[in-house]
Design an enzyme around this catalytic site. Structure first.
Site, PDB file in Angstrom:
ATOM      1  N   GLU A 196       0.859  -1.189   0.000  1.00 41.71           N
ATOM      2  CA  GLU A 196       0.000   0.000   0.000  1.00 41.71           C
ATOM      3  C   GLU A 196       0.894   1.237   0.000  1.00 41.71           C
ATOM      4  O   GLU A 196       1.843   1.317   0.767  1.00 41.71           O
ATOM      5  CB  GLU A 196      -0.906  -0.016   1.242  1.00 41.71           C
ATOM      6  N   LYS A 197       0.561   2.213  -0.880  1.00 46.16           N
ATOM      7  CA  LYS A 197       1.417   3.408  -0.953  1.00 46.16           C
ATOM      8  C   LYS A 197       1.025   4.465   0.072  1.00 46.16           C
ATOM      9  O   LYS A 197       1.787   5.352   0.392  1.00 46.16           O
ATOM     10  CB  LYS A 197       1.428   3.993  -2.355  1.00 46.16           C
ATOM     11  N   GLY A 248      -7.854   2.240   2.659  1.00 44.54           N
ATOM     12  CA  GLY A 248      -8.448   2.754   1.422  1.00 44.54           C
ATOM     13  C   GLY A 248      -9.407   3.908   1.639  1.00 44.54           C
ATOM     14  O   GLY A 248      -9.411   4.558   2.690  1.00 44.54           O
ATOM     15  N   LYS A 260     -19.808   8.559   7.936  1.00 45.19           N
ATOM     16  CA  LYS A 260     -20.830   8.106   8.893  1.00 45.19           C
ATOM     17  C   LYS A 260     -20.641   8.751  10.259  1.00 45.19           C
ATOM     18  O   LYS A 260     -21.612   8.970  10.992  1.00 45.19           O
ATOM     19  CB  LYS A 260     -20.825   6.582   9.013  1.00 45.19           C
ATOM     20  N   GLY A 267     -24.684  16.779  -8.604  1.00 46.64           N
ATOM     21  CA  GLY A 267     -24.893  15.331  -8.537  1.00 46.64           C
ATOM     22  C   GLY A 267     -25.813  14.996  -7.383  1.00 46.64           C
ATOM     23  O   GLY A 267     -25.502  15.262  -6.221  1.00 46.64           O
ATOM     24  N   GLU A 324     -29.082  17.918 -10.205  1.00 44.81           N
ATOM     25  CA  GLU A 324     -28.956  16.554 -10.728  1.00 44.81           C
ATOM     26  C   GLU A 324     -29.248  16.557 -12.224  1.00 44.81           C
ATOM     27  O   GLU A 324     -30.287  17.057 -12.658  1.00 44.81           O
ATOM     28  CB  GLU A 324     -29.914  15.616  -9.974  1.00 44.81           C
ATOM     29  N   VAL A 331     -20.142  13.475  -8.813  1.00 43.35           N
ATOM     30  CA  VAL A 331     -20.756  12.992 -10.055  1.00 43.35           C
ATOM     31  C   VAL A 331     -20.306  11.572 -10.396  1.00 43.35           C
ATOM     32  O   VAL A 331     -20.382  11.155 -11.542  1.00 43.35           O
ATOM     33  CB  VAL A 331     -20.434  13.945 -11.235  1.00 43.35           C
ATOM     34  N   ASP A 341     -13.681  -1.793  -6.358  1.00 45.84           N
ATOM     35  CA  ASP A 341     -14.155  -0.762  -7.300  1.00 45.84           C
ATOM     36  C   ASP A 341     -13.523  -0.908  -8.678  1.00 45.84           C
ATOM     37  O   ASP A 341     -14.165  -0.628  -9.694  1.00 45.84           O
ATOM     38  CB  ASP A 341     -13.817   0.648  -6.771  1.00 45.84           C
ATOM     39  N   HIS A 387     -41.175  -7.663  19.583  1.00 47.43           N
ATOM     40  CA  HIS A 387     -42.007  -6.465  19.674  1.00 47.43           C
ATOM     41  C   HIS A 387     -41.590  -5.685  20.911  1.00 47.43           C
ATOM     42  O   HIS A 387     -41.333  -6.293  21.942  1.00 47.43           O
ATOM     43  CB  HIS A 387     -43.481  -6.865  19.807  1.00 47.43           C
TER      44      HIS A 387
HETATM   45  P1  NAI Z   1     -23.459   8.520  -8.108  1.00 47.01           P
HETATM   46  O1  NAI Z   1     -23.236   7.764  -9.364  1.00 47.01           O
HETATM   47  O2  NAI Z   1     -24.200   7.923  -6.985  1.00 47.01           O
HETATM   48  O3  NAI Z   1     -24.216   9.902  -8.465  1.00 47.01           O
HETATM   49  C1  NAI Z   1     -23.681  10.862  -9.325  1.00 47.01           C
HETATM   50  C2  NAI Z   1     -24.818  11.673  -9.901  1.00 47.01           C
HETATM   51  O4  NAI Z   1     -24.277  12.818 -10.552  1.00 47.01           O
HETATM   52  C3  NAI Z   1     -25.636  10.933 -10.945  1.00 47.01           C
HETATM   53  O5  NAI Z   1     -26.980  10.916 -10.543  1.00 47.01           O
HETATM   54  C4  NAI Z   1     -25.401  11.735 -12.225  1.00 47.01           C
HETATM   55  O6  NAI Z   1     -26.534  11.770 -13.052  1.00 47.01           O
HETATM   56  C5  NAI Z   1     -25.072  13.121 -11.693  1.00 47.01           C
HETATM   57  N1  NAI Z   1     -24.299  13.975 -12.605  1.00 47.01           N
HETATM   58  C6  NAI Z   1     -23.219  13.638 -13.354  1.00 47.01           C
HETATM   59  N2  NAI Z   1     -22.747  14.725 -14.021  1.00 47.01           N
HETATM   60  C7  NAI Z   1     -23.527  15.787 -13.683  1.00 47.01           C
HETATM   61  C8  NAI Z   1     -23.537  17.184 -14.029  1.00 47.01           C
HETATM   62  N3  NAI Z   1     -22.643  17.728 -14.848  1.00 47.01           N
HETATM   63  N4  NAI Z   1     -24.504  17.967 -13.479  1.00 47.01           N
HETATM   64  C9  NAI Z   1     -25.415  17.440 -12.632  1.00 47.01           C
HETATM   65  N5  NAI Z   1     -25.450  16.134 -12.283  1.00 47.01           N
HETATM   66  C10 NAI Z   1     -24.509  15.307 -12.782  1.00 47.01           C
HETATM   67  O7  NAI Z   1     -22.001   9.006  -7.670  1.00 47.01           O
HETATM   68  P2  NAI Z   1     -21.446   9.559  -6.282  1.00 47.01           P
HETATM   69  O8  NAI Z   1     -22.531  10.132  -5.459  1.00 47.01           O
HETATM   70  O9  NAI Z   1     -20.305  10.442  -6.651  1.00 47.01           O
HETATM   71  O10 NAI Z   1     -20.906   8.274  -5.573  1.00 47.01           O
HETATM   72  C11 NAI Z   1     -19.914   7.473  -6.242  1.00 47.01           C
HETATM   73  C12 NAI Z   1     -19.986   6.039  -5.778  1.00 47.01           C
HETATM   74  O11 NAI Z   1     -19.473   5.926  -4.461  1.00 47.01           O
HETATM   75  C13 NAI Z   1     -21.406   5.485  -5.706  1.00 47.01           C
HETATM   76  O12 NAI Z   1     -21.791   4.917  -6.943  1.00 47.01           O
HETATM   77  C14 NAI Z   1     -21.283   4.439  -4.651  1.00 47.01           C
HETATM   78  O13 NAI Z   1     -20.969   3.217  -5.254  1.00 47.01           O
HETATM   79  C15 NAI Z   1     -20.117   4.882  -3.780  1.00 47.01           C
HETATM   80  N6  NAI Z   1     -20.612   5.355  -2.477  1.00 47.01           N
HETATM   81  C16 NAI Z   1     -21.354   4.532  -1.696  1.00 47.01           C
HETATM   82  C17 NAI Z   1     -21.845   4.957  -0.485  1.00 47.01           C
HETATM   83  C18 NAI Z   1     -22.687   4.046   0.323  1.00 47.01           C
HETATM   84  O14 NAI Z   1     -22.692   2.850   0.086  1.00 47.01           O
HETATM   85  N7  NAI Z   1     -23.443   4.552   1.296  1.00 47.01           N
HETATM   86  C19 NAI Z   1     -21.568   6.303   0.014  1.00 47.01           C
HETATM   87  C20 NAI Z   1     -20.816   7.085  -0.887  1.00 47.01           C
HETATM   88  C21 NAI Z   1     -20.344   6.618  -2.072  1.00 47.01           C
END
Ligand code: NAI
Length: 474
Positions: free
Chosen positions: A35-36, A41, A52, A182, A205, A271, A313, A445
């Site tokens: 790991e660098k 991560g 959280k 986003g 969005e 995004v 990922d 309950h």
């Molecule tokens: P996301 O894919 O959930 O949402 C990004 C949103 O940005 C999309 O709805 C897209 O349509 C919108 N978008 C893209 N370009 C845009 C623009 N120019 N203007 C306006 N809207 C735009 O991605 P996010 O929120 O960055 O999260 C990345 C990943 O990280 C998630 O897919 C998830 O896998 C992971 N993650 C998981 C969490 C959890 O499990 N609770 C918490 C945080 C992240």
């Protein structure tokens, strides 16, 4: 420069790489984890855990402000963000520190260095402290390099005005105004975090709805809460650029073909994320990368090159810590010679918004797209005793079953403690349970878990505490 021979080398100590390394050690495989940066991560350092911590602290603040109905009134609570950040940093330090100890305790070597492929099974290690490089030759190499936030044109992250999730998590004070580009998981989780401590939130969005991919009715409940707390959500809104004007940031977005301006203090860009496949010599291995940059793998996590694997990922959606860990653990068994494959039937998805959303299995739309006829059972928290007693009645549990045999296909929860409640659904789907299995399991309950039992009964037409539109044939 020394050459070190290993049975397995894992590149990246995130939530994919480090469980793989621990499991390899447990299985007696001579392995090295490199790991660098700090171990843990994104999840432990700048993702799940720190977010959280801030989410739960700000939820407590918000709850204290809204507890008058319960007969509780406090003098106006105050927020010391610097202290909150120090508390958060303490949690991160404890957890990341524990990773190296766990890896070493399992018998796997842990090395802090930057890895670079020289060939498919040959990796150079560069040390930050000036120590001469080493070459590792390993029979099995695991790529667990993770992902990074996507940047969009016109919004270069400067960590002052334009933030990514990492810098947003380190803010020393809640900004007065935030425009979040986003309306996905990160945007809403972090947007609401700051909203709860006074930030005026605007979500832009690009698509026609927020939280694309999540059950639409669940997303609507969160949208209502954001608006109730004074926030604004614009859909079909594509952010196109920003400028500094009179000491403020002005964001421009195309909404329904017209350009609108939003004055703000900070801009959070959330995004999506992109896999990390460049900058460490992957091109020298012959490993194929998809058009979107992910490394395709089979059910044994193997890439197109025998003996080179990928987890987490970097090998595709969903980009979730628990998916990465599962893949890492499966892979360790594959490397140890077991006949294990990754055949997970469900990977739960949790969004730590207010209220939380959690799902497992198929949505109604996904099940119908498979040609199935489905029944939908739904139980609202508004009629559940325990939800009333904790003052959190927004939301519901939805159970999707196959009309042919009442097998549970999916569960979608929006409401209090959804993130914990979903595990029962995960077990049910993993074990191929029918609605009766959950409905006939005696639930304690008064608890929130009764909502899942009632929703399963509702899908059968047998709910006790709400009307049943579907009548079961007896
Ligand atoms: P996301 O894919 O959930 O949402 C990004 C949103 O940005 C999309 O709805 C897209 O349509 C919108 N978008 C893209 N370009 C845009 C623009 N120019 N203007 C306006 N809207 C735009 O991605 P996010 O929120 O960055 O999260 C990345 C990943 O990280 C998630 O897919 C998830 O896998 C992971 N993650 C998981 C969490 C959890 O499990 N609770 C918490 C945080 C992240």
């Amino acid at each position: 420069m020394a050459t070190i021979k290993k049975k397995a080398l894992i590149i990246g100590a995130g939530t994919g790489g480090y469980p793989c390394a621990i499991r390899l050690g447990q299985l007696g495989v001579d392995a090295m984890l490199v790991e660098k940066d700090k171990p843990g991560g994104v999840c432990l350092n700048v993702g799940c855990i720190p977010s959280k911590a801030l989410i739960s602290a700000t939820k407590l603040f918000h709850k204290a402000q809204h507890a008058t109905e319960m007969g509780l009134s406090f003098s106006s609570p105050t927020v010391d963000m610097v202290k909150m950040q120090a508390w958060k940093a303490g949690i991160v330090k404890k957890l990341t520190g524990g990773v190296a100890t766990l890896v070493k305790g399992a018998g796997t070597q842990f090395v802090t260095a930057t890895a670079e492929f020289l060939g498919p099974k040959q990796v150079r290690l560069r040390y930050a402290d000036g120590k001469p490089d080493d070459i590792v030759e390993a029979e099995h190499v695991v790529i667990a390099t993770g992902s990074l936030p996507i940047e969009i044109p016109g919004f270069k992250v400067d960590n002052k005005r334009v933030l990514d999730s990492t810098s947003a998590l380190d803010l020393a004070a809640a900004p007065k105004r935030m425009v979040c580009i986003g309306g996905g998981i990160i945007g809403l989780e972090l947007g609401q975090t700051f909203q709860r401590v006074g930030t005026q939130l605007v979500v832009l969005e690009g698509l026609s709805r927020i939280l694309n991919g999540v059950d639409g009715e669940c997303a609507d409940v969160v949208a209502r809460q954001i608006k109730k707390d004074g926030g604004q959500i614009f859909t079909n809104a594509k952010a196109v650029g920003w400028e500094e004007r009179n000491g403020e940031a002005v964001v421009k977005a195309e909404i329904d073909g017209k350009v609108q301006e939003f004055v703000t203090d900070v801009i959070l860009v959330a995004v999506g994320r992109r896999p990390v496949t460049k900058g460490f010599g992957l091109e020298k291995t012959g490993v194929k990368v998809s058009e979107r940059g992910f490394i395709p793998v089979d059910q044994r996590q193997q890439t197109n090159v025998p003996g080179i694997y990928a987890v987490g990922d970097v090998c595709g959606q969903p980009m979730l810590a628990h998916k990465a860990s599962h893949e890492g653990e499966v892979l360790a068994e594959v490397i140890a010679g077991k006949k294990t494959i990754n055949d997970a039937r469900q990977i739960p998805n949790v969004v730590f918004t207010e209220p939380e959303i959690a799902s497992s299995g198929l949505t109604k739309e996904e099940a119908e797209a498979q040609g199935r006829t489905v029944n939908v059972g739904k139980f609202p928290f508004s009629v559940l005793g325990r939800a009333m007693a904790i003052g959190e009645t927004a939301g519901f549990v939805k159970v999707i079953t196959d009309a042919a045999d009442d097998r549970i296909l999916g569960v979608h929860i929006v409401g209090p403690e959804a993130s914990d409640l979903i595990s029962e659904a995960g077990l049910a789907i993993e074990m191929g349970a029918f609605a009766e299995d959950v409905a006939l399991t005696v639930h304690p309950h008064p608890t929130l878990s009764e909502a899942l039992m009632e929703a399963a009964k509702h899908a059968l037409g047998e709910a006790i505490h709400i009307a049943n539109p579907r009548k079961k044939a007896h």
